[in-house]
Design a protein around this motif. Structure first.
Motif, PDB file in Angstrom:
ATOM      1  N   GLY A  35      40.498  40.632  46.367  1.00  0.00           N
ATOM      2  CA  GLY A  35      39.511  40.621  46.886  1.00  0.00           C
ATOM      3  C   GLY A  35      38.706  41.732  46.938  1.00  0.00           C
ATOM      4  O   GLY A  35      39.315  42.651  46.239  1.00  0.00           O
ATOM      5  N   GLU A  36      37.760  41.729  47.518  1.00  0.00           N
ATOM      6  CA  GLU A  36      36.254  42.619  48.167  1.00  0.00           C
ATOM      7  C   GLU A  36      37.725  43.945  48.216  1.00  0.00           C
ATOM      8  O   GLU A  36      38.205  43.951  49.875  1.00  0.00           O
ATOM      9  CB  GLU A  36      35.299  43.071  47.894  1.00  0.00           C
ATOM     10  CG  GLU A  36      34.751  41.235  47.337  1.00  0.00           C
ATOM     11  CD  GLU A  36      34.182  41.476  46.020  1.00  0.00           C
ATOM     12  OE1 GLU A  36      33.587  42.441  45.660  1.00  0.00           O
ATOM     13  OE2 GLU A  36      34.457  40.111  45.099  1.00  0.00           O
ATOM     14  N   GLY A  37      37.152  46.143  48.591  1.00  0.00           N
ATOM     15  CA  GLY A  37      37.439  46.369  48.677  1.00  0.00           C
ATOM     16  C   GLY A  37      38.978  46.755  48.879  1.00  0.00           C
ATOM     17  O   GLY A  37      39.565  47.181  50.118  1.00  0.00           O
ATOM     18  N   ILE A  73      26.844  40.674  29.859  1.00  0.00           N
ATOM     19  CA  ILE A  73      27.006  39.512  30.684  1.00  0.00           C
ATOM     20  C   ILE A  73      27.187  40.455  32.117  1.00  0.00           C
ATOM     21  O   ILE A  73      27.137  38.731  32.919  1.00  0.00           O
ATOM     22  CB  ILE A  73      28.121  39.000  29.738  1.00  0.00           C
ATOM     23  CG1 ILE A  73      27.832  38.481  28.791  1.00  0.00           C
ATOM     24  CG2 ILE A  73      28.574  37.606  31.074  1.00  0.00           C
ATOM     25  CD1 ILE A  73      29.461  37.587  28.083  1.00  0.00           C
ATOM     26  N   ARG A  74      27.953  40.690  32.454  1.00  0.00           N
ATOM     27  CA  ARG A  74      28.695  41.854  33.656  1.00  0.00           C
ATOM     28  C   ARG A  74      27.182  41.764  34.944  1.00  0.00           C
ATOM     29  O   ARG A  74      27.221  41.126  35.420  1.00  0.00           O
ATOM     30  CB  ARG A  74      29.160  42.786  33.012  1.00  0.00           C
ATOM     31  CG  ARG A  74      28.989  43.792  34.761  1.00  0.00           C
ATOM     32  CD  ARG A  74      30.022  45.019  34.885  1.00  0.00           C
ATOM     33  NE  ARG A  74      29.882  45.558  36.304  1.00  0.00           N
ATOM     34  CZ  ARG A  74      31.197  45.525  36.839  1.00  0.00           C
ATOM     35  NH1 ARG A  74      31.996  45.211  36.628  1.00  0.00           N
ATOM     36  NH2 ARG A  74      30.759  45.794  38.262  1.00  0.00           N
ATOM     37  N   HIS A  75      26.124  42.261  34.149  1.00  0.00           N
ATOM     38  CA  HIS A  75      24.755  42.774  35.170  1.00  0.00           C
ATOM     39  C   HIS A  75      24.205  41.114  35.290  1.00  0.00           C
ATOM     40  O   HIS A  75      24.385  40.840  36.489  1.00  0.00           O
ATOM     41  CB  HIS A  75      24.081  43.221  33.887  1.00  0.00           C
ATOM     42  CG  HIS A  75      22.276  43.641  34.552  1.00  0.00           C
ATOM     43  ND1 HIS A  75      22.727  44.329  35.869  1.00  0.00           N
ATOM     44  CD2 HIS A  75      21.228  42.820  33.971  1.00  0.00           C
ATOM     45  CE1 HIS A  75      20.824  44.460  35.841  1.00  0.00           C
ATOM     46  NE2 HIS A  75      20.819  43.931  34.921  1.00  0.00           N
ATOM     47  N   ASP A 119      40.846  45.974  35.368  1.00  0.00           N
ATOM     48  CA  ASP A 119      40.471  45.771  36.920  1.00  0.00           C
ATOM     49  C   ASP A 119      40.235  44.513  37.087  1.00  0.00           C
ATOM     50  O   ASP A 119      38.998  44.509  36.542  1.00  0.00           O
ATOM     51  CB  ASP A 119      39.876  47.049  37.180  1.00  0.00           C
ATOM     52  CG  ASP A 119      38.957  47.040  38.481  1.00  0.00           C
ATOM     53  OD1 ASP A 119      39.094  46.216  38.881  1.00  0.00           O
ATOM     54  OD2 ASP A 119      38.330  47.884  38.988  1.00  0.00           O
ATOM     55  N   ARG A 120      40.369  43.654  37.403  1.00  0.00           N
ATOM     56  CA  ARG A 120      40.713  42.461  37.101  1.00  0.00           C
ATOM     57  C   ARG A 120      40.559  41.753  36.015  1.00  0.00           C
ATOM     58  O   ARG A 120      40.148  42.077  34.932  1.00  0.00           O
ATOM     59  CB  ARG A 120      38.813  42.111  37.492  1.00  0.00           C
ATOM     60  CG  ARG A 120      38.733  42.729  38.910  1.00  0.00           C
ATOM     61  CD  ARG A 120      37.468  41.873  39.903  1.00  0.00           C
ATOM     62  NE  ARG A 120      37.205  41.737  41.234  1.00  0.00           N
ATOM     63  CZ  ARG A 120      37.722  41.115  41.865  1.00  0.00           C
ATOM     64  NH1 ARG A 120      38.460  40.484  41.990  1.00  0.00           N
ATOM     65  NH2 ARG A 120      37.518  41.964  43.398  1.00  0.00           N
ATOM     66  N   PHE A 121      41.291  40.333  35.852  1.00  0.00           N
ATOM     67  CA  PHE A 121      41.528  39.637  34.619  1.00  0.00           C
ATOM     68  C   PHE A 121      41.092  38.307  34.673  1.00  0.00           C
ATOM     69  O   PHE A 121      40.853  38.004  35.832  1.00  0.00           O
ATOM     70  CB  PHE A 121      42.825  40.273  34.002  1.00  0.00           C
ATOM     71  CG  PHE A 121      42.736  40.039  32.534  1.00  0.00           C
ATOM     72  CD1 PHE A 121      41.574  39.893  31.506  1.00  0.00           C
ATOM     73  CD2 PHE A 121      43.738  38.849  31.918  1.00  0.00           C
ATOM     74  CE1 PHE A 121      41.496  39.550  30.012  1.00  0.00           C
ATOM     75  CE2 PHE A 121      43.906  38.623  30.619  1.00  0.00           C
ATOM     76  CZ  PHE A 121      42.775  38.907  29.529  1.00  0.00           C
ATOM     77  N   SER A 124      40.724  36.582  38.543  1.00  0.00           N
ATOM     78  CA  SER A 124      39.819  36.458  39.258  1.00  0.00           C
ATOM     79  C   SER A 124      38.907  35.271  38.627  1.00  0.00           C
ATOM     80  O   SER A 124      38.450  34.711  39.894  1.00  0.00           O
ATOM     81  CB  SER A 124      38.841  37.788  39.036  1.00  0.00           C
ATOM     82  OG  SER A 124      39.755  38.948  39.643  1.00  0.00           O
ATOM     83  N   THR A 125      38.860  35.144  37.716  1.00  0.00           N
ATOM     84  CA  THR A 125      38.502  33.569  37.463  1.00  0.00           C
ATOM     85  C   THR A 125      38.597  31.993  38.123  1.00  0.00           C
ATOM     86  O   THR A 125      37.886  31.401  38.890  1.00  0.00           O
ATOM     87  CB  THR A 125      38.504  33.364  36.093  1.00  0.00           C
ATOM     88  OG1 THR A 125      37.559  34.447  35.032  1.00  0.00           O
ATOM     89  CG2 THR A 125      37.313  32.103  35.375  1.00  0.00           C
ATOM     90  N   ARG A 126      40.453  32.131  37.730  1.00  0.00           N
ATOM     91  CA  ARG A 126      41.155  31.186  38.693  1.00  0.00           C
ATOM     92  C   ARG A 126      41.133  30.910  40.047  1.00  0.00           C
ATOM     93  O   ARG A 126      40.736  29.696  40.506  1.00  0.00           O
ATOM     94  CB  ARG A 126      42.632  31.624  38.235  1.00  0.00           C
ATOM     95  CG  ARG A 126      43.093  31.650  36.782  1.00  0.00           C
ATOM     96  CD  ARG A 126      44.675  31.896  36.919  1.00  0.00           C
ATOM     97  NE  ARG A 126      45.137  31.809  35.938  1.00  0.00           N
ATOM     98  CZ  ARG A 126      46.199  32.083  35.433  1.00  0.00           C
ATOM     99  NH1 ARG A 126      47.402  31.746  36.371  1.00  0.00           N
ATOM    100  NH2 ARG A 126      47.256  31.973  34.599  1.00  0.00           N
ATOM    101  N   TYR A 128      38.383  32.744  41.898  1.00  0.00           N
ATOM    102  CA  TYR A 128      36.509  32.631  42.330  1.00  0.00           C
ATOM    103  C   TYR A 128      35.742  31.876  41.801  1.00  0.00           C
ATOM    104  O   TYR A 128      34.927  30.914  42.770  1.00  0.00           O
ATOM    105  CB  TYR A 128      35.345  34.150  41.742  1.00  0.00           C
ATOM    106  CG  TYR A 128      36.008  35.468  43.213  1.00  0.00           C
ATOM    107  CD1 TYR A 128      34.840  35.896  43.388  1.00  0.00           C
ATOM    108  CD2 TYR A 128      37.256  35.981  42.729  1.00  0.00           C
ATOM    109  CE1 TYR A 128      35.175  37.317  43.967  1.00  0.00           C
ATOM    110  CE2 TYR A 128      37.759  37.886  43.276  1.00  0.00           C
ATOM    111  CZ  TYR A 128      36.153  37.733  44.223  1.00  0.00           C
ATOM    112  OH  TYR A 128      36.325  38.831  45.131  1.00  0.00           O
ATOM    113  N   GLN A 129      36.294  31.236  40.604  1.00  0.00           N
ATOM    114  CA  GLN A 129      35.196  29.808  40.265  1.00  0.00           C
ATOM    115  C   GLN A 129      36.166  28.847  40.472  1.00  0.00           C
ATOM    116  O   GLN A 129      35.703  27.836  41.001  1.00  0.00           O
ATOM    117  CB  GLN A 129      35.316  30.366  38.887  1.00  0.00           C
ATOM    118  CG  GLN A 129      33.830  31.260  38.593  1.00  0.00           C
ATOM    119  CD  GLN A 129      34.131  32.876  38.618  1.00  0.00           C
ATOM    120  OE1 GLN A 129      35.256  33.516  38.320  1.00  0.00           O
ATOM    121  NE2 GLN A 129      33.127  33.338  39.019  1.00  0.00           N
ATOM    122  N   GLY A 130      37.548  29.045  39.621  1.00  0.00           N
ATOM    123  CA  GLY A 130      38.362  27.567  39.801  1.00  0.00           C
ATOM    124  C   GLY A 130      38.662  27.605  41.465  1.00  0.00           C
ATOM    125  O   GLY A 130      38.065  26.541  42.290  1.00  0.00           O
TER     126      GLY A 130
END
Ligand code: TYD
Length: 246
Positions: A35-37, A73-75, A119-121, A124-126, A128-130
């Motif tokens: 997660g964050e931090g 895309i990150r932006h 750093d993340r792969f 993270s999609t599974r 945050y988005q999933g």
């Protein structure tokens, strides 16, 4: 060629790339999640230094981003510009960024024998988005297939800290700046994030290791180094001479 045939060709090409790079002189692929931090970026950089000290060539990278197209895309994603289009659209953008990152940065580095630290792969999609964004699991799986083919991390380090501590760290790091798209979510959201990462780690113990990351960064780095040594044996790896750090 129909759209379906083109897509099929694309997936085959991705799988061939991944299989090619798995043979012969292939580096290892390590991802950091959490997660964050949780201190992923700091720990990823510390691990890179330790591996370089062994004479290994290291590619330190991050998501979303890590290649020219993916950084653009990150932006879009972190500014929140894509949020009104919904979690599905965001998932597709993360996948598009990953596709560029894998093709332009990760696979070439692994093929050159480098150790890639990201750093993340995919997790993270599974998560945050999933899990949090409620995007259909089948869509997440299909996007994953298209963006990474058979490329799987050799090791995923899931950094775990209590939510309050993580959010405090983020606040301190951010200073006066506004929170990004995901930092701005409430504490309940971050609690669910934490649980979701732990669930993934439990379900794939061969790939994942959970690291308690609430302590001093040197202690966390020590735990990580132990896991990396046990699972991937970097001391036995052949250094890539032309990139070796003296
Ligand atoms: P970033 O500024 O890189 O911070 P950190 O990784 O330290 O949290 O922010 C990336 C954000 O993007 C983070 O909040 C998680 C989110 N994200 C997703 O939602 N899905 C993804 O697939 C990835 C890679 C990241």
């Amino acid at each position: 060629m129909t759209l379906l045939a083109a897509k099929f060709m694309f997936i085959v090409q991705k799988q061939t790339q991944a299989i090619d790079c798995m043979s012969g002189m292939r580096g290892k692929f390590i991802t950091f999640e959490g997660g964050e931090g949780t201190g992923k970026s700091t720990q990823a950089a510390m691990l890179a230094l330790r591996l370089e000290a062994l004479g290994l060539a290291v590619q330190l990278t991050r998501e979303p981003g890590g290649s020219l197209g993916a950084e653009i895309i990150r932006h879009v994603l972190l500014s929140g510009a894509a949020k009104p289009f919904g979690a599905e659209a965001e998932a597709m953008l993360f996948a598009a960024a990953r596709d560029d990152h894998v093709r332009c940065t990760i696979l070439p580095a692994l093929e050159a024998g480098k150790w890639v630290i990201c750093d993340r792969f995919i997790d993270s999609t599974r998560v945050y988005q999933g899990i949090l964004g409620k995007v259909d699991e089948q869509l997440i799986k299909r996007l994953e297939r298209v963006s990474i083919g058979d490329l799987a991390p050799n090791l995923t380090l899931v950094l775990d800290v209590p939510v309050e501590l993580g959010l405090d760290r983020v606040k301190q790091r951010r200073g006066e700046a506004a929170p990004d798209r995901f930092e701005a979510e409430d504490a309940e959201y971050h609690e669910k994030l934490r649980e979701a990462f732990l669930t993934i780690a439990q379900s794939e113990p061969e790939r994942c290791a959970v690291i308690g990351a609430g302590g001093a960064k040197e202690d966390v780095a020590r735990q990580i180094w132990e896991v990396v040594n046990t699972r991937l044996d970097p001391k036995a790896a052949r250094p890539v001479v032309e990139h070796a750090v003296s």
